[in-house]
Design an enzyme around this catalytic site. Structure first.
Site, mmCIF file in Angstrom:
data_model
loop_
_atom_site.group_PDB
_atom_site.id
_atom_site.type_symbol
_atom_site.label_atom_id
_atom_site.label_comp_id
_atom_site.label_asym_id
_atom_site.label_seq_id
_atom_site.Cartn_x
_atom_site.Cartn_y
_atom_site.Cartn_z
ATOM 1 N N ASN A 22 16.265 -36.092 122.624
ATOM 2 C CA ASN A 22 16.002 -35.853 120.933
ATOM 3 C C ASN A 22 17.343 -36.726 120.818
ATOM 4 O O ASN A 22 17.931 -36.462 119.515
ATOM 5 C CB ASN A 22 16.597 -34.443 120.610
ATOM 6 C CG ASN A 22 17.006 -33.969 121.461
ATOM 7 O OD1 ASN A 22 17.641 -34.518 122.534
ATOM 8 N ND2 ASN A 22 17.962 -32.905 121.860
ATOM 9 N N ARG A 31 29.288 -31.392 121.666
ATOM 10 C CA ARG A 31 29.627 -30.411 122.121
ATOM 11 C C ARG A 31 30.303 -30.266 121.131
ATOM 12 O O ARG A 31 31.241 -30.439 121.378
ATOM 13 C CB ARG A 31 29.637 -30.040 123.629
ATOM 14 C CG ARG A 31 28.174 -30.575 124.275
ATOM 15 C CD ARG A 31 26.996 -28.589 123.813
ATOM 16 N NE ARG A 31 26.174 -28.979 124.668
ATOM 17 C CZ ARG A 31 24.769 -30.219 124.220
ATOM 18 N NH1 ARG A 31 24.898 -30.251 122.909
ATOM 19 N NH2 ARG A 31 23.594 -29.775 125.368
ATOM 20 N N GLN A 75 27.608 -20.690 119.797
ATOM 21 C CA GLN A 75 26.645 -21.028 119.367
ATOM 22 C C GLN A 75 26.086 -19.074 119.294
ATOM 23 O O GLN A 75 25.465 -18.932 120.821
ATOM 24 C CB GLN A 75 26.247 -21.391 119.844
ATOM 25 C CG GLN A 75 26.375 -23.174 119.025
ATOM 26 C CD GLN A 75 26.561 -24.522 119.052
ATOM 27 O OE1 GLN A 75 26.581 -25.411 119.019
ATOM 28 N NE2 GLN A 75 24.937 -24.551 120.350
ATOM 29 N N HIS A 115 23.629 -25.780 114.578
ATOM 30 C CA HIS A 115 23.010 -27.128 115.929
ATOM 31 C C HIS A 115 21.623 -27.462 115.904
ATOM 32 O O HIS A 115 20.540 -26.575 116.100
ATOM 33 C CB HIS A 115 23.408 -26.045 117.556
ATOM 34 C CG HIS A 115 23.547 -27.578 118.222
ATOM 35 N ND1 HIS A 115 23.737 -27.095 119.180
ATOM 36 C CD2 HIS A 115 22.768 -28.947 118.663
ATOM 37 C CE1 HIS A 115 23.834 -28.275 120.812
ATOM 38 N NE2 HIS A 115 22.831 -28.875 119.632
#
Lengths: 409, 409
Positions: B147, B285, B314, B333
């Site tokens: 990704n 991050r 998260q 995210h």
């Protein structure tokens, strides 16, 4: 001594930030291809200031008044009782903008008996009845290239926002949630998609160039074929018709001027020929797309998303269906009015006025209509005829265009 | 026979669209540089399906159960009473995601006595205590490159959105208003700006490549200098330190992994060295930026905008200050979990599992930890040590992460 009527967009009701976000803007001296940015003898503003609104006055007041001219600046543009319609009667020059268009219809041109010059502070003079301007022998000029790159950036941003499902995902942040599955169930990568532009002029070509490294397959259609070198460099597929282009594209971006041939081009019939689930981005002119056909296509799933910043009329009425249709990612008409663009088009208007008053020729690339015919840039991009029809609609909405919460923002 | 515990993000409460926006996704066979996309022997899903959520199960159930393995899929990951913590005790393999991180702390690794393999369905294994994994002799693998391009697209989109003031301008559409001056008083062109990336690995380099035709000046800093050919091709300025880079950049994008050396890197001191009015985009991050320092900088005007899609912990708690700070343009995210990316990381996890069960070597580029030390991609990008500290915070918020209006969306 001339009377200049300048129609600009309203200032924010609550005042814009006293301190700008940034202290300066990058200096640009030439556009791609080599054309220089505007070259007025001097300017009375700081690049990066808000110039495009009523309070900004395009930075022109000192210059014009020092030469004895009269400057009227207003945002009140629609309807018979508007300041614009009243001041127009003895105006020599009108300056207006695509973002907040002072529609210069045949009727208004007929009333404005002294009007000789219409300047568009930006690009796109379709809010002027060019046919009537030609018949009157007026000069119509715009600041060619001043915001082409600005718009091309907006287009790339909006393509990515639609394909990646940006805006609904951001809404989850605001709503204090965390629903990744909901965000991504409509989120794709642009990589590998077929992307096509309807028209590959300055903006369209800049969009293609910016998309190239995204590893997409690029397509275009245009009246004028691009040089072979550019087709090769960007690995472009040329289509003789818009229909041929839309059949193969996952993303279609419209970068054509509005004229009688492009008005209503994206109607039910053409949209039906697009790939199911395609995205459509229109930063050109609202009237190029059939308003209700777009809404129908989004509701049926024929279109997966629609973005852009152009509407008809402008300001868009509170009940314009594009405000509430699903999968839209639009903005008001702003792509060509970044602070960066404003500095260029304010300087360009000043350059045109300096030439006009000194009897020097206006740059050929700025001319749309001169001496009774399409000229300069106009001859390349426009068709004879008129695309201002329906602009009286704007007047009906003129008092209802503000957000209800304007004063609380 | 193995027990596999797979922690994936929740499904939308209201159900995602039965009909996907699009019928297919472009087929990608190689990444830039030539690495092939994942090559499992077969897959049991259609690329373009929602795979990354609990209902999607990464398309693994049929494959695993047909071989007699046990698959447990859950989204319940935080706290001592979570399904994850309970199932972990006798798990052989854990599959988890950066988007919905199942924090694999030293304590959990100590409890999971049979755990031999941790797979990250995505890129970035900082939610695993790599130091503890090395001491245990575990293998940690991720689907390198699956990704990277997805994230690079998100970065370019967010840079444009911040610089052009996209989200507040879209809000005027939704609010039924038309206040161009308010939209553009913070809207700039990207053209001509200085843009720098902190780290120029796969994502950082892809961002630089995509930005090149925007006519910006490109900068980077990294542990490893890029080949001279790439520096020349993209006209890059190398900076030996992050501090040197941020001093000259209008836009800074962070594309570094989280490890002890990058944790908290963007604190008050470093942000103070940035240009006033710079934009910061962090899709790497959340912990690389000091949460409260970012808020302070946006409020003071030191930063003109902040975007990205990474948070700590998260899911981000409902009261995370990044949800409500000014000039943010964030998403949950999601940048690496587009449907396009999901197809690749689901196939990559399958490839890794096939290798594991057949005793064949896992691709070197997928390895982060093996045989007690950093290996493969891990040796290039990570530092020894642990960046999972503080992850117990996540448990405190676990029941309060949904939007209040979830059921009405």
């Amino acid at each position: 001594m001339a009377k200049i009527v300048c129609v600009l967009y309203e200032d924010p009701v609550t005042g814009y930030p006293r301190t700008y976000a940034r202290g300066d803007i990058p200096q640009i001296e030439r556009y791609p291809g080599g054309q220089t940015t505007p070259t007025p003898k001097s300017i009375d503003f700081r690049p990066g200031q808000l110039l495009g609104s009523v309070s900004g006055e395009l930075g022109l007041r000192k210059f014009l008044e020092s030469q004895g001219h009269t400057l009227v600046v207003t945002a009140d543009k629609d309807g018979a009782n508007s300041v614009f319609e009243k001041e127009l009667v003895d105006a020599n020059i009108v300056i207006s903008q695509p973002f907040w268009p002072a529609y210069l219809t045949a009727e208004r041109i007929a009333k404005a008996r002294k009007l000789q010059l219409a300047i568009t502070a930006g690009i796109g003079s379709d809010h002027v009845d060019l046919q009537a301007a030609m018949e009157r022998g007026m000069t119509v000029a715009e600041v060619t290239y001043c915001n082409s790159i600005s718009v091309s950036e907006h287009v790339v941003m909006m393509i990515l926002a639609l394909v990646r499902n940006y805006l609904p995902s951001h809404q989850w942040v605001v709503d204090r949630g965390w629903n990744i599955a909901d965000c991504v169930a409509r989120s794709y990568d642009l990589e590998g998609m077929n992307v096509g532009t309807v028209a590959a002029g300055r903006i369209g070509t800049a969009v293609l160039r910016r998309l190239k490294p995204f590893d997409v397959k690029l397509h275009y259609t245009d009246r004028h074929r691009l040089p072979e070198a550019i087709e090769k460099e960007l690995d472009l597929t040329f289509h003789p018709t818009t229909e041929s282009l839309v059949r193969v594209c996952d993303v279609v971006t419209i970068n054509a001027p509005l004229h009688p041939e492009t008005e209503g081009l994206f109607n039910d019939a053409l949209i039906a020929k697009m790939k199911r689930g395609a995205y459509l981005v229109n930063t050109a002119r609202g009237k190029i797309c059939d308003r209700d056909a777009v809404v129908r296509a989004l509701k049926s799933g024929q279109l997966a998303g629609y973005a852009g910043d152009v509407w008809f009329p402008q300001p868009a009425p509170r009940d314009h269906p594009w405000r509430t249709m699903p999968f839209e990612a639009m903005t008001p008409h702003i792509s060509g009015s970044s602070l960066s663009a404003q500095a260029r088009y304010a300087a360009g208007v000043r350059e045109i006025l300096e030439c006009w008053f000194e009897g020097k020729p206006i740059r050929d690339e700025y001319l749309i209509v001169q001496g009774g015919k399409l000229a300069g840039a106009g001859a390349h991009s426009y068709s004879a005829g008129d695309a201002t029809r329906g602009s009286e609609e704007a007047a009906r909405f003129k008092t209802t265009t503000r957000a209800p919460d304007t004063t609380h923002r």
